[in-house]
Design a protein around this motif. Structure first.
Motif, PDB file in Angstrom:
ATOM      1  N   GLY A 111       0.812  -1.214   0.000  1.00 35.43           N
ATOM      2  CA  GLY A 111       0.000   0.000   0.000  1.00 35.43           C
ATOM      3  C   GLY A 111       0.843   1.260   0.000  1.00 35.43           C
ATOM      4  O   GLY A 111       0.523   2.235  -0.685  1.00 35.43           O
ATOM      5  N   TRP A 112       1.966   1.249   0.755  1.00 36.52           N
ATOM      6  CA  TRP A 112       2.815   2.435   0.819  1.00 36.52           C
ATOM      7  C   TRP A 112       3.573   2.664  -0.490  1.00 36.52           C
ATOM      8  O   TRP A 112       3.692   3.799  -0.967  1.00 36.52           O
ATOM      9  CB  TRP A 112       3.806   2.280   1.966  1.00 36.52           C
ATOM     10  N   ALA A 113       4.085   1.569  -1.091  1.00 36.54           N
ATOM     11  CA  ALA A 113       4.918   1.694  -2.286  1.00 36.54           C
ATOM     12  C   ALA A 113       4.117   2.018  -3.535  1.00 36.54           C
ATOM     13  O   ALA A 113       4.701   2.367  -4.562  1.00 36.54           O
ATOM     14  CB  ALA A 113       5.706   0.403  -2.511  1.00 36.54           C
ATOM     15  N   SER A 114       2.792   1.914  -3.489  1.00 31.60           N
ATOM     16  CA  SER A 114       1.994   2.160  -4.685  1.00 31.60           C
ATOM     17  C   SER A 114       1.943   3.618  -5.080  1.00 31.60           C
ATOM     18  O   SER A 114       1.628   3.944  -6.228  1.00 31.60           O
ATOM     19  CB  SER A 114       0.562   1.640  -4.471  1.00 31.60           C
ATOM     20  N   GLY A 115       2.227   4.523  -4.149  1.00 32.40           N
ATOM     21  CA  GLY A 115       2.143   5.939  -4.449  1.00 32.40           C
ATOM     22  C   GLY A 115       0.725   6.458  -4.556  1.00 32.40           C
ATOM     23  O   GLY A 115       0.482   7.513  -5.141  1.00 32.40           O
ATOM     24  N   SER A 116      -0.233   5.725  -3.976  1.00 31.99           N
ATOM     25  CA  SER A 116      -1.642   6.107  -4.031  1.00 31.99           C
ATOM     26  C   SER A 116      -2.176   6.278  -2.624  1.00 31.99           C
ATOM     27  O   SER A 116      -1.853   5.501  -1.717  1.00 31.99           O
ATOM     28  CB  SER A 116      -2.449   5.032  -4.769  1.00 31.99           C
ATOM     29  N   THR A 117      -2.994   7.296  -2.434  1.00 30.81           N
ATOM     30  CA  THR A 117      -3.576   7.546  -1.113  1.00 30.81           C
ATOM     31  C   THR A 117      -4.503   6.418  -0.700  1.00 30.81           C
ATOM     32  O   THR A 117      -4.491   5.984   0.455  1.00 30.81           O
ATOM     33  CB  THR A 117      -4.349   8.871  -1.122  1.00 30.81           C
ATOM     34  N   TYR A 118      -5.311   5.928  -1.620  1.00 33.27           N
ATOM     35  CA  TYR A 118      -6.240   4.852  -1.290  1.00 33.27           C
ATOM     36  C   TYR A 118      -5.484   3.583  -0.876  1.00 33.27           C
ATOM     37  O   TYR A 118      -5.865   2.901   0.078  1.00 33.27           O
ATOM     38  CB  TYR A 118      -7.149   4.561  -2.486  1.00 33.27           C
ATOM     39  N   SER A 119      -4.419   3.265  -1.608  1.00 32.03           N
ATOM     40  CA  SER A 119      -3.626   2.086  -1.264  1.00 32.03           C
ATOM     41  C   SER A 119      -2.959   2.248   0.094  1.00 32.03           C
ATOM     42  O   SER A 119      -2.899   1.304   0.888  1.00 32.03           O
ATOM     43  CB  SER A 119      -2.569   1.850  -2.343  1.00 32.03           C
ATOM     44  N   LEU A 120      -2.447   3.444   0.378  1.00 27.68           N
ATOM     45  CA  LEU A 120      -1.804   3.690   1.664  1.00 27.68           C
ATOM     46  C   LEU A 120      -2.793   3.528   2.811  1.00 27.68           C
ATOM     47  O   LEU A 120      -2.486   2.906   3.836  1.00 27.68           O
ATOM     48  CB  LEU A 120      -1.199   5.092   1.674  1.00 27.68           C
ATOM     49  N   LEU A 121      -3.999   4.070   2.659  1.00 26.36           N
ATOM     50  CA  LEU A 121      -5.014   3.939   3.707  1.00 26.36           C
ATOM     51  C   LEU A 121      -5.399   2.476   3.905  1.00 26.36           C
ATOM     52  O   LEU A 121      -5.628   2.034   5.033  1.00 26.36           O
ATOM     53  CB  LEU A 121      -6.244   4.778   3.355  1.00 26.36           C
ATOM     54  N   GLY A 122      -5.494   1.718   2.817  1.00 27.36           N
ATOM     55  CA  GLY A 122      -5.791   0.292   2.949  1.00 27.36           C
ATOM     56  C   GLY A 122      -4.701  -0.452   3.686  1.00 27.36           C
ATOM     57  O   GLY A 122      -4.977  -1.326   4.519  1.00 27.36           O
ATOM     58  N   GLY A 123      -3.429  -0.123   3.421  1.00 27.66           N
ATOM     59  CA  GLY A 123      -2.334  -0.761   4.143  1.00 27.66           C
ATOM     60  C   GLY A 123      -2.327  -0.415   5.619  1.00 27.66           C
ATOM     61  O   GLY A 123      -2.069  -1.262   6.475  1.00 27.66           O
ATOM     62  N   LEU A 124      -2.618   0.851   5.940  1.00 28.72           N
ATOM     63  CA  LEU A 124      -2.679   1.255   7.349  1.00 28.72           C
ATOM     64  C   LEU A 124      -3.837   0.566   8.067  1.00 28.72           C
ATOM     65  O   LEU A 124      -3.719   0.170   9.230  1.00 28.72           O
ATOM     66  CB  LEU A 124      -2.831   2.776   7.446  1.00 28.72           C
ATOM     67  N   ARG A 125      -4.953   0.429   7.382  1.00 35.11           N
ATOM     68  CA  ARG A 125      -6.076  -0.298   7.985  1.00 35.11           C
ATOM     69  C   ARG A 125      -5.687  -1.742   8.280  1.00 35.11           C
ATOM     70  O   ARG A 125      -6.052  -2.297   9.322  1.00 35.11           O
ATOM     71  CB  ARG A 125      -7.267  -0.283   7.036  1.00 35.11           C
ATOM     72  N   SER A 126      -4.953  -2.366   7.373  1.00 36.78           N
ATOM     73  CA  SER A 126      -4.547  -3.749   7.582  1.00 36.78           C
ATOM     74  C   SER A 126      -3.649  -3.894   8.805  1.00 36.78           C
ATOM     75  O   SER A 126      -3.794  -4.829   9.589  1.00 36.78           O
ATOM     76  CB  SER A 126      -3.809  -4.272   6.349  1.00 36.78           C
ATOM     77  N   SER A 127      -2.712  -2.962   8.967  1.00 36.83           N
ATOM     78  CA  SER A 127      -1.821  -3.046  10.128  1.00 36.83           C
ATOM     79  C   SER A 127      -2.602  -2.882  11.431  1.00 36.83           C
ATOM     80  O   SER A 127      -2.393  -3.631  12.395  1.00 36.83           O
ATOM     81  CB  SER A 127      -0.728  -1.981  10.017  1.00 36.83           C
ATOM     82  N   ALA A 128      -3.525  -1.904  11.474  1.00 33.30           N
ATOM     83  CA  ALA A 128      -4.337  -1.715  12.684  1.00 33.30           C
ATOM     84  C   ALA A 128      -5.223  -2.921  12.945  1.00 33.30           C
ATOM     85  O   ALA A 128      -5.397  -3.356  14.096  1.00 33.30           O
ATOM     86  CB  ALA A 128      -5.188  -0.456  12.536  1.00 33.30           C
ATOM     87  N   GLN A 129      -5.769  -3.479  11.889  1.00 33.20           N
ATOM     88  CA  GLN A 129      -6.637  -4.651  12.024  1.00 33.20           C
ATOM     89  C   GLN A 129      -5.860  -5.853  12.523  1.00 33.20           C
ATOM     90  O   GLN A 129      -6.315  -6.603  13.388  1.00 33.20           O
ATOM     91  CB  GLN A 129      -7.266  -4.953  10.668  1.00 33.20           C
ATOM     92  N   GLY A 145      -8.471  -0.752  -2.023  1.00 29.43           N
ATOM     93  CA  GLY A 145      -7.624  -0.962  -0.865  1.00 29.43           C
ATOM     94  C   GLY A 145      -6.155  -1.040  -1.237  1.00 29.43           C
ATOM     95  O   GLY A 145      -5.699  -0.404  -2.183  1.00 29.43           O
ATOM     96  N   PHE A 146      -5.417  -1.865  -0.488  1.00 28.09           N
ATOM     97  CA  PHE A 146      -3.959  -1.890  -0.622  1.00 28.09           C
ATOM     98  C   PHE A 146      -3.497  -2.390  -1.982  1.00 28.09           C
ATOM     99  O   PHE A 146      -2.376  -2.112  -2.409  1.00 28.09           O
ATOM    100  CB  PHE A 146      -3.345  -2.752   0.487  1.00 28.09           C
ATOM    101  N   HIS A 147      -4.314  -3.162  -2.697  1.00 29.99           N
ATOM    102  CA  HIS A 147      -3.890  -3.687  -3.994  1.00 29.99           C
ATOM    103  C   HIS A 147      -4.570  -2.965  -5.164  1.00 29.99           C
ATOM    104  O   HIS A 147      -4.722  -3.541  -6.239  1.00 29.99           O
ATOM    105  CB  HIS A 147      -4.151  -5.191  -4.084  1.00 29.99           C
TER     106      HIS A 147
END
Length: 434
Positions: free
Chosen positions: A142-160, A232-234
């Motif tokens: 999610g972070w490496a994609s360079g997209s805000t939506y992907s980054l938010l999906g990755g952060l949600r996954s870590s919190a989850q 999401g992240f992908h």
């Protein structure tokens, strides 16, 4: 039990590794087909039925098509991390199956060996540690994609993962207390007479809820919620890299299902205690059938939930993990530890112990799921301004106590009421211009 491992020749170990890999890949293809068929049945559709017998080759055809599609890498992406993230996600999914027991000791091409790749004194902790590494693939993707939506999906996954990994780990403590070991083979052996899913049902229920949240499956698939995060992240992934994320999700489903089977449903032991009627139920390769039958039962539950329940709101989802599951797990651990200590010392008769245990479980469940009263307060505050609170009104009321959302005008929506005002102002302006 542990002395059985570490004595196999290299060719037996190689064959076991190859079999685990092939079984997981084939199980993923079957689970995708089965999910599409079951959900289609729930929705009165047919599902895949053209490619192969009963449509069984549909998943293989989709996988080949996905691998051959155009591979796109966004310009804003960190290319190295973007390519490594799917690999980091999928490799731990395969590794976790190395300590799962498929059956007892059998004759494997003339060599006596247990149907398990390896085991260790802390095998369950090994599974949870390796499974937690897979989340780095999702976060980095999610972070490496360079997209805000992907980054938010990755952060949600870590919190989850953090939220539900804690609840899952606490649910397993009661199993360790009863089995006296963290080895998967010894935990299965400890359930020879009675499964832990029956005597430790609250732990079993908490684990089942946590494993759905751990694998990002509906109704807990918030990291890839298309309603607010596109995909999401992908979101930015395609072709084979997206297929690896897809493969990791389905293997993780099989992993948590196999762990639930091992820790709570007797592992490879025959269901319904058939070994007491049929002496050969635990001999040869029959236990493999019992094991995969239980795993497929959990997979069916995953599919059933996806076809039945809507996606949860994110704050509700996090509150379920932190305010419900974790306190329940802590209270249950204290209770089980106390009961286990008394039982080992022989201080209380079993009948009284079970009765007290049932009362405490009932009280715990009532207190855990008792409504908080916020909904009633929202309705009361909204009633002061002329009507019952709707879903949006209630959320506003809960967020800002004392400032309820006013009711809609009786003449219709605000947008419709504003049109004459705009028209009148336009007409006045034109007359003034004349």
């Amino acid at each position: 039990m542990l002395e059985q491992f570490g004595r196999d020749p290299w060719w037996v170990i190689g064959l076991k590794v190859l079999l685990v890999f092939v079984v997981l890949v084939l199980l993923t293809l079957f689970n995708i087909w089965w999910e599409r068929r079951v959900v289609a049945r729930m929705q009165h559709r047919i599902g895949p039925n053209v490619h192969g017998p009963f449509g069984l080759l549909q998943s293989l055809a989709d996988g080949v098509k996905l691998a051959l599609k155009e591979d796109i890498i966004p310009k804003a992406a960190d290319k190295v991390v973007f390519l490594l993230a799917p690999v980091i996600a999928v490799v731990p999914a395969f590794v976790t199956f190395s300590v799962i027991p498929f059956g007892p000791e059998v004759n494997f091409f003339g060599h006596r060996t247990p149907l398990q790749l390896t085991d260790m004194p802390v095998a369950v902790l090994f599974v949870m540690a390796i499974a937690s590494i897979g989340i780095y693939g999702i976060v980095l993707g999610g972070w490496a994609s360079g997209s805000t939506y992907s980054l938010l999906g990755g952060l949600r996954s870590s919190a989850q993962m953090i939220s539900y990994e804690v609840a899952m780990g606490l649910a397993l403590v009661a199993v360790f207390l009863y089995a006296g070991s963290l080895s998967t083979s010894e935990i299965v052996a400890a359930q020879d007479d009675l499964w832990f899913g029956l005597i430790l049902f609250p732990s079993f229920a908490i684990y089942c809820i946590a494993m759905v949240g751990e694998t990002n499956r509906a109704p807990f698939d918030l990291p890839e919620a298309e309603g607010e995060l596109v995909g999401g992240f992908h979101t930015e992934y395609s072709s084979l890299k997206f297929a690896l994320f897809f493969l990791a999700e389905y293997i993780n489903m099989a992993t948590v299902s196999a762990l639930a089977t091992t820790l709570f449903l007797g592992g490879w032991h025959a269901p319904f205690w058939l070994d007491r009627v049929w002496e050969g139920a635990h001999e040869g390769y029959w236990p493999v059938l019992w094991f995969f039958g239980k795993v497929l039962f959990f997979i069916f539950v995953f599919i059933w939930l996806r076809g039945s329940l809507p996606r949860m709101r994110y704050d509700q989802f996090m509150a379920l993990g932190w305010k419900r599951l974790i306190p329940l797990s802590l209270a249950w651990i204290v209770l089980v530890a106390t009961v286990r200590a008394i039982d080992l010392e022989g201080g209380i008769e079993r009948e009284y112990l079970l009765a007290a245990l049932g009362v405490l479980i009932a009280l715990t469940l009532v207190l855990a799921f008792w409504p908080s009263g916020k909904a009633g307060e929202a309705d009361e505050l909204a009633g002061r301004v002329g009507g019952p609170a709707t879903g949006s009104d209630r959320s506003e009321t809960e967020g800002r106590a004392g400032f309820p959302t006013p009711p809609m005008p009786a003449g219709g929506p605000v947008r419709g009421a504003a049109k004459p005002l705009v028209y009148e102002s336009t007409r006045v302006t034109r007359e003034e211009g004349r």
